[in-house]
Design an enzyme around this catalytic site. Sequence first.
Site, PDB file in Angstrom:
ATOM      1  N   SER A 295      -0.578  -7.533  -4.437  1.00  0.00           N
ATOM      2  CA  SER A 295      -1.751  -7.767  -5.296  1.00  0.00           C
ATOM      3  C   SER A 295      -1.334  -8.627  -6.482  1.00  0.00           C
ATOM      4  O   SER A 295      -0.395  -8.269  -7.192  1.00  0.00           O
ATOM      5  CB  SER A 295      -2.287  -6.446  -5.836  1.00  0.00           C
ATOM      6  OG  SER A 295      -2.689  -5.605  -4.792  1.00  0.00           O
TER       7      SER A 295
ATOM      8  N   ARG B 264      -0.136   1.184 -12.469  1.00  0.00           N
ATOM      9  CA  ARG B 264       0.731  -0.012 -12.445  1.00  0.00           C
ATOM     10  C   ARG B 264       1.384  -0.238 -13.812  1.00  0.00           C
ATOM     11  O   ARG B 264       1.491  -1.374 -14.280  1.00  0.00           O
ATOM     12  CB  ARG B 264      -0.051  -1.265 -12.042  1.00  0.00           C
ATOM     13  CG  ARG B 264      -0.606  -1.254 -10.642  1.00  0.00           C
ATOM     14  CD  ARG B 264       0.506  -1.254  -9.597  1.00  0.00           C
ATOM     15  NE  ARG B 264      -0.024  -1.498  -8.261  1.00  0.00           N
ATOM     16  CZ  ARG B 264      -0.489  -0.546  -7.456  1.00  0.00           C
ATOM     17  NH1 ARG B 264      -0.503   0.706  -7.839  1.00  0.00           N
ATOM     18  NH2 ARG B 264      -0.932  -0.861  -6.245  1.00  0.00           N
TER      19      ARG B 264
ATOM     20  N   GLU C 277      -0.720  -8.867 -12.166  1.00  0.00           N
ATOM     21  CA  GLU C 277       0.058  -7.644 -11.944  1.00  0.00           C
ATOM     22  C   GLU C 277       1.558  -7.966 -11.905  1.00  0.00           C
ATOM     23  O   GLU C 277       2.335  -7.242 -12.533  1.00  0.00           O
ATOM     24  CB  GLU C 277      -0.442  -6.996 -10.651  1.00  0.00           C
ATOM     25  CG  GLU C 277      -0.196  -5.514 -10.584  1.00  0.00           C
ATOM     26  CD  GLU C 277       1.071  -5.252  -9.820  1.00  0.00           C
ATOM     27  OE1 GLU C 277       1.920  -4.556 -10.377  1.00  0.00           O
ATOM     28  OE2 GLU C 277       1.200  -5.756  -8.704  1.00  0.00           O
TER      29      GLU C 277
HETATM   30  N1  EPU Z   1     -12.325  -5.891  -1.019  1.00  0.00           N
HETATM   31  C1  EPU Z   1     -13.206  -6.902  -0.735  1.00  0.00           C
HETATM   32  N2  EPU Z   1     -12.706  -8.144  -0.490  1.00  0.00           N
HETATM   33  C2  EPU Z   1     -11.369  -8.407  -0.514  1.00  0.00           C
HETATM   34  C3  EPU Z   1     -10.473  -7.373  -0.815  1.00  0.00           C
HETATM   35  C4  EPU Z   1     -10.971  -6.110  -1.065  1.00  0.00           C
HETATM   36  O1  EPU Z   1     -14.413  -6.709  -0.701  1.00  0.00           O
HETATM   37  O2  EPU Z   1     -10.987  -9.549  -0.295  1.00  0.00           O
HETATM   38  C5  EPU Z   1     -12.851  -4.534  -1.215  1.00  0.00           C
HETATM   39  C6  EPU Z   1     -12.494  -3.666  -0.017  1.00  0.00           C
HETATM   40  O3  EPU Z   1     -13.450  -3.734   0.976  1.00  0.00           O
HETATM   41  C7  EPU Z   1     -12.416  -2.295  -0.610  1.00  0.00           C
HETATM   42  C8  EPU Z   1     -11.953  -2.548  -2.032  1.00  0.00           C
HETATM   43  O4  EPU Z   1     -12.192  -3.915  -2.303  1.00  0.00           O
HETATM   44  O5  EPU Z   1     -13.672  -1.694  -0.653  1.00  0.00           O
HETATM   45  C9  EPU Z   1     -10.501  -2.175  -2.256  1.00  0.00           C
HETATM   46  O6  EPU Z   1      -9.651  -2.883  -1.352  1.00  0.00           O
HETATM   47  P1  EPU Z   1      -8.291  -2.247  -0.784  1.00  0.00           P
HETATM   48  O7  EPU Z   1      -8.534  -0.899  -0.231  1.00  0.00           O
HETATM   49  O8  EPU Z   1      -7.643  -3.260   0.071  1.00  0.00           O
HETATM   50  O9  EPU Z   1      -7.413  -1.972  -2.090  1.00  0.00           O
HETATM   51  P2  EPU Z   1      -7.217  -2.809  -3.436  1.00  0.00           P
HETATM   52  O10 EPU Z   1      -7.851  -2.050  -4.546  1.00  0.00           O
HETATM   53  O11 EPU Z   1      -7.602  -4.201  -3.241  1.00  0.00           O
HETATM   54  C10 EPU Z   1      -5.047  -1.527  -4.156  1.00  0.00           C
HETATM   55  C11 EPU Z   1      -3.658  -1.873  -4.606  1.00  0.00           C
HETATM   56  C12 EPU Z   1      -2.771  -2.235  -3.414  1.00  0.00           C
HETATM   57  C13 EPU Z   1      -2.740  -1.039  -2.468  1.00  0.00           C
HETATM   58  C14 EPU Z   1      -4.183  -0.711  -2.048  1.00  0.00           C
HETATM   59  C15 EPU Z   1      -4.243   0.549  -1.229  1.00  0.00           C
HETATM   60  C16 EPU Z   1      -3.843  -2.733  -6.850  1.00  0.00           C
HETATM   61  C17 EPU Z   1      -3.763  -3.926  -7.743  1.00  0.00           C
HETATM   62  N3  EPU Z   1      -3.689  -2.954  -5.547  1.00  0.00           N
HETATM   63  O12 EPU Z   1      -5.622  -2.712  -3.605  1.00  0.00           O
HETATM   64  O13 EPU Z   1      -1.470  -2.452  -3.911  1.00  0.00           O
HETATM   65  O14 EPU Z   1      -1.958  -1.303  -1.327  1.00  0.00           O
HETATM   66  O15 EPU Z   1      -4.992  -0.475  -3.213  1.00  0.00           O
HETATM   67  O16 EPU Z   1      -4.002   1.652  -2.041  1.00  0.00           O
HETATM   68  O17 EPU Z   1      -4.021  -1.620  -7.355  1.00  0.00           O
HETATM   69  C18 EPU Z   1       0.076  -4.071  -4.718  1.00  0.00           C
HETATM   70  O18 EPU Z   1       0.074  -3.466  -5.784  1.00  0.00           O
HETATM   71  O19 EPU Z   1       0.783  -5.100  -4.557  1.00  0.00           O
HETATM   72  C19 EPU Z   1      -0.774  -3.609  -3.626  1.00  0.00           C
HETATM   73  C20 EPU Z   1      -0.862  -4.267  -2.473  1.00  0.00           C
END
Ligand code: EPU
Length: 341
Positions: free
Chosen positions: A241, A167, A337
Site C-alpha cells: 500500500s 501503521r 505509507e
Molecule cells: N477497494 C476498491 N478499489 C481498489 C482497492 C480497494 O474499491 O482499487 C475497496 C475494496 O473493495 C474494499 C476496500 O477498498 O472494499 C478495502 O480494500 P482491501 O480489503 O484490499 O484493503 P485495503 O484497505 O486497501 C489494507 C492494508 C493492506 C492489507 C489489507 C488487508 C493499509 C494501508 N493497507 O488495504 O496492507 O493487506 O488492508 O488487511 O492499511 C500494506 O500495508 O502494504 C498492505 C498491503
Amino acid sequence: MAAPLLQSDVSLKPLNTFGVEARARYLAHIEDAAQLEPLLDDPRVRDLPRLVLGGGSNLLFAGDFDGLVVKIDIGGLRELEAGSETWRVEVGAGENWHATVERLVAGGRPGLENLALIPGQVGAAPIQNIGAYGLELAERFESLRAWDTERRQVVTLALADCAFGYRDSVFKHEAVGRRIILSVTLALPRTWMPVTGYADVGQELVARGVSQPQPRDVFDAVVAIRRRKLPDPAALGNAGSFFKNPIVSRDKRAELIAKFPSLVSYPLAGGRFKLAAGWLIDAAGLKGATRGRAGVYERQALVLVNRGGATGGEILALAREVQDKVAEKFGVRLEPEPLIV
Ligand code: EPU
C-alpha cells in the site's frame, strides 16, 4: 568484533522492492549486533546521515542516498521460556517475515498467519506495526531489542514503549535510524483461535470448503488472497500500500456518503471512521493509470508500481497526482505509507 566491510558508491536497486535505481555513498551489511558499534564509530561514516535497511519493502528512494546504509542481516530464531498464556519466540531482525510466519505455523506456533506474505524482514515489522486481514503485529508482540545510537547500548522496548498505532510506532516519530532493531520477541497465543472476521478471509475459507479452520488453512487463505490482489515485487516493483487509509470525522464521512453512497468506510473507537484509500483512488478514476514508467496497480489502486525502469521521482510524481486528485474530489489528503528517502 571487527567492523563489517564498508562498500562505497553502491547501487541500492537490488535492495528495494520498488526496484528503482539509487546509489548509496556507503553500505555495510550487519550480521551480528556487535558489528554495529565499530561501524558507527568509523571516521568515514561517523557524521553521515544513516539509513537502516531491512527488506527494502516499505520505502521509496527519491534519489541517491549521500550517507551510510546499514543493511541488517542478523538471523536466528529461538524459543524462550513460555508464559502462562503465550509461546515466546525471539527472532533476529534480519529474518524474512513470511518465512518466519510459515516456519512458526509449521512448528506448532501459530498466531501470525493473517500476516503471511507481507514482504520485508522481521526487524521492520514493528516500525510500521504491520497489519493485514484483521490482525496487527502489536497483538502478537512482547518486546524488542535495539541498539540505541544515542545511548550507545542495547536497549529493550516493551509493548507499551513502542506506542503502536495504525501503521505507526514510536520509531516513526524519532530520527530515522536512532534505534536499530536487533531482534523481536513475539508472544503467540497458546490457545489458538482463528482470526476470520475480515470479510475476504471468511469468504476465502468458505470458498475452500473449510468450516473449522486450522492455522494452515488461514495461512493458505491469506496467501491466496494476497497473490490475487497484490503484485509480487519480484515481478512488478512495489512497496505494498502506498498510502495509509485516511481517518476522518463522523461529519466528514456523512458528507461523503451523501455524495458517494458506495464509499467504503470502517467505524473506529471514538466516533471516527477509516476510509478505504483504494476505493477513493479507484473512484477518482486512477486505478490502472500509467505515467511514464510508473503506474497505479490494476487490481488494487492503493498500490503504486514500477512498470519497468521507473525512477523514484516518477513514482513520487504519480503519488502527488493521486494525492491531488483525491483531495480535489473528496477533500481528503492521503498520506504516504512507505518511508520516502
Ligand atoms: N477497494 C476498491 N478499489 C481498489 C482497492 C480497494 O474499491 O482499487 C475497496 C475494496 O473493495 C474494499 C476496500 O477498498 O472494499 C478495502 O480494500 P482491501 O480489503 O484490499 O484493503 P485495503 O484497505 O486497501 C489494507 C492494508 C493492506 C492489507 C489489507 C488487508 C493499509 C494501508 N493497507 O488495504 O496492507 O493487506 O488492508 O488487511 O492499511 C500494506 O500495508 O502494504 C498492505 C498491503
